[in-house]
Design an enzyme around this catalytic site. Structure first.
Site, PDB file in Angstrom:
ATOM      1  N   HIS A 242      -9.391  25.745  41.481  1.00 49.19           N
ATOM      2  CA  HIS A 242     -10.539  26.660  41.442  1.00 49.19           C
ATOM      3  C   HIS A 242     -11.731  26.164  42.287  1.00 49.19           C
ATOM      4  CE1 HIS A 242      -8.775  28.803  37.936  1.00 49.19           C
ATOM      5  NE2 HIS A 242      -8.498  27.619  37.446  1.00 49.19           N
TER       6      HIS A 242
HETATM    7  O1  RIB Z   1     -12.354  28.392  34.923  1.00 53.82           O
HETATM    8  C1  RIB Z   1     -12.199  27.343  35.850  1.00 53.82           C
HETATM    9  C2  RIB Z   1     -13.429  26.501  35.897  1.00 53.82           C
HETATM   10  O2  RIB Z   1     -13.656  25.902  34.629  1.00 53.82           O
HETATM   11  C3  RIB Z   1     -13.313  25.309  36.875  1.00 53.82           C
HETATM   12  O3  RIB Z   1     -14.589  24.990  37.371  1.00 53.82           O
HETATM   13  C4  RIB Z   1     -12.824  24.202  36.007  1.00 53.82           C
HETATM   14  O4  RIB Z   1     -13.189  22.912  36.515  1.00 53.82           O
HETATM   15  C5  RIB Z   1     -13.551  24.487  34.738  1.00 53.82           C
HETATM   16  O5  RIB Z   1     -14.856  23.924  34.854  1.00 53.82           O
END
Ligand code: RIB
Ligand code: CA
Length: 315
Positions: A242
């Site tokens: 992500h």
């Molecule tokens: O939903 C994904 C996010 O939430 C990413 O930033 C992961 O590191 C968590 O923080």
């Protein structure tokens, strides 16, 4: 060449670690600070991991500042995370850090660096937005000093619920205030899932980082092995990197295509609390305030990540 000053507000975190490595590998960036926030794992761990990651990637000019330990309103605490493993970074053990954090708290450092860099600062926020909201509450003129504000968070669907993404859901009050005060470039789950790397991508990354020629490469090899072992039907989806996509979209703009919409965050304790409500049809009549990542180039993103691995392997 004048470098672009960057702050990464984060909750490392496996994907946060990839994002930090990627930003640090980009020659046009000067990472002036990592600021730690509660989220994937308790703040005591996100703080420690920021200190350790700074030294793993030899980020000598980067400060580390500690931020929030709890969200603004609704309490949240998670002891540990399967997605992020023991300690929050894939169970990887770091040497004890040799440099300490700044005395300044995250929000004060963000503001001071924003003013110092006089409107050139780019901020990536890839965890809950508690630190950013606190900075905006304390320094109402902060927005004029921020050149670009990019988050990993939100999107057109959720992962905590059907509609809420983790970073927004942990602190919806903070997110609501941030979306009201800053122009947000939002790299949400609809984009990050579309950019998920393949098992072949992971295998190439493992091959590039094999042999661990330095501590950064050795770390990336272990991080990638953990991510591969934690994906593809093994219960988690660590192949969705992500936070790194939020950075990739800036260092190679062809990886992410944004469209502008009106977006607000639901912070009331209702069924869709934590949703970034995207007015895709323009029915609200409200001014479009958010650039929403709507399309990605997955092969290009995977190549950006592999090139990052090569950068460290060849250092
Ligand atoms: O939903 C994904 C996010 O939430 C990413 O930033 C992961 O590191 C968590 O923080
Ligand atoms: Ca994160």
């Amino acid at each position: 060449m004048k470098k672009i000053p960057v702050i990464i507000d984060c909750d490392p975190g496996v994907d946060d670690s990839y994002a930090i490595a990627l930003a640090n590998s980009y020659p046009e960036y000067e990472i002036v600070a990592l600021t730690a926030v509660e989220g994937n794992v308790p703040a005591v761990l996100t703080r420690h991991n920021c200190l350790c990651l700074r030294e793993t990637f030899d980020m000598e000019n980067t400060k580390v500042a500690y931020g929030a330990t709890v969200p603004l309103v609704r309490p949240y605490f998670r002891e540990e995370s399967v997605t992020h493993g023991e300690g929050g970074v894939g169970g990887i053990q770091f040497p004890q850090p040799t440099r300490a954090q700044e005395e300044k708290e995250a929000w004060d450092l963000i503001y001071d660096e924003a003013v110092k860099h006089n409107g050139e600062l780019v901020v990536f926020a890839v965890g809950p937005l508690t630190n950013i909201a606190t900075a905006l509450r304390k320094y109402p003129d902060l927005p004029k000093y921020i050149k670009k504000f990019v988050i990993m968070g939100g999107g057109t669907f959720g992962n905590v619920s059907k509609t809420a993404e983790f970073n927004i859901w942990v602190d919806p009050t903070a997110a609501k205030e941030v979306f009201e005060k800053l122009e947000v470039y939002m790299v949400g789950l609809n984009a990050t899932h579309a950019a998920a790397v393949s098992i072949e991508d992971f295998d190439e990354m493992l091959e590039i980082t094999a042999g661990g020629k330095n501590k950064a490469t050795e770390f990336l090899h272990k991080l990638t092995q953990f991510s591969k072992d934690n994906s593809f039907g093994r219960g988690q989806d660590n192949n969705v990197i992500h936070d790194a996509l939020a950075v990739a979209g800036e260092i190679n703009p062809d990886t992410v295509k944004y469209e502008k919409y009106y977006v607000y965050v639901e912070d009331r304790e209702v069924e869709n609390v934590g949703e970034t409500v995207v007015d895709l049809k323009g029915e609200s009549g409200k001014e479009q305030n958010c650039w929403v990542a709507m399309d990605v180039d997955q092969p290009l993103f995977a190549q950006v990540i592999k090139d990052m691995c090569k950068y460290y392997a060849e250092k």
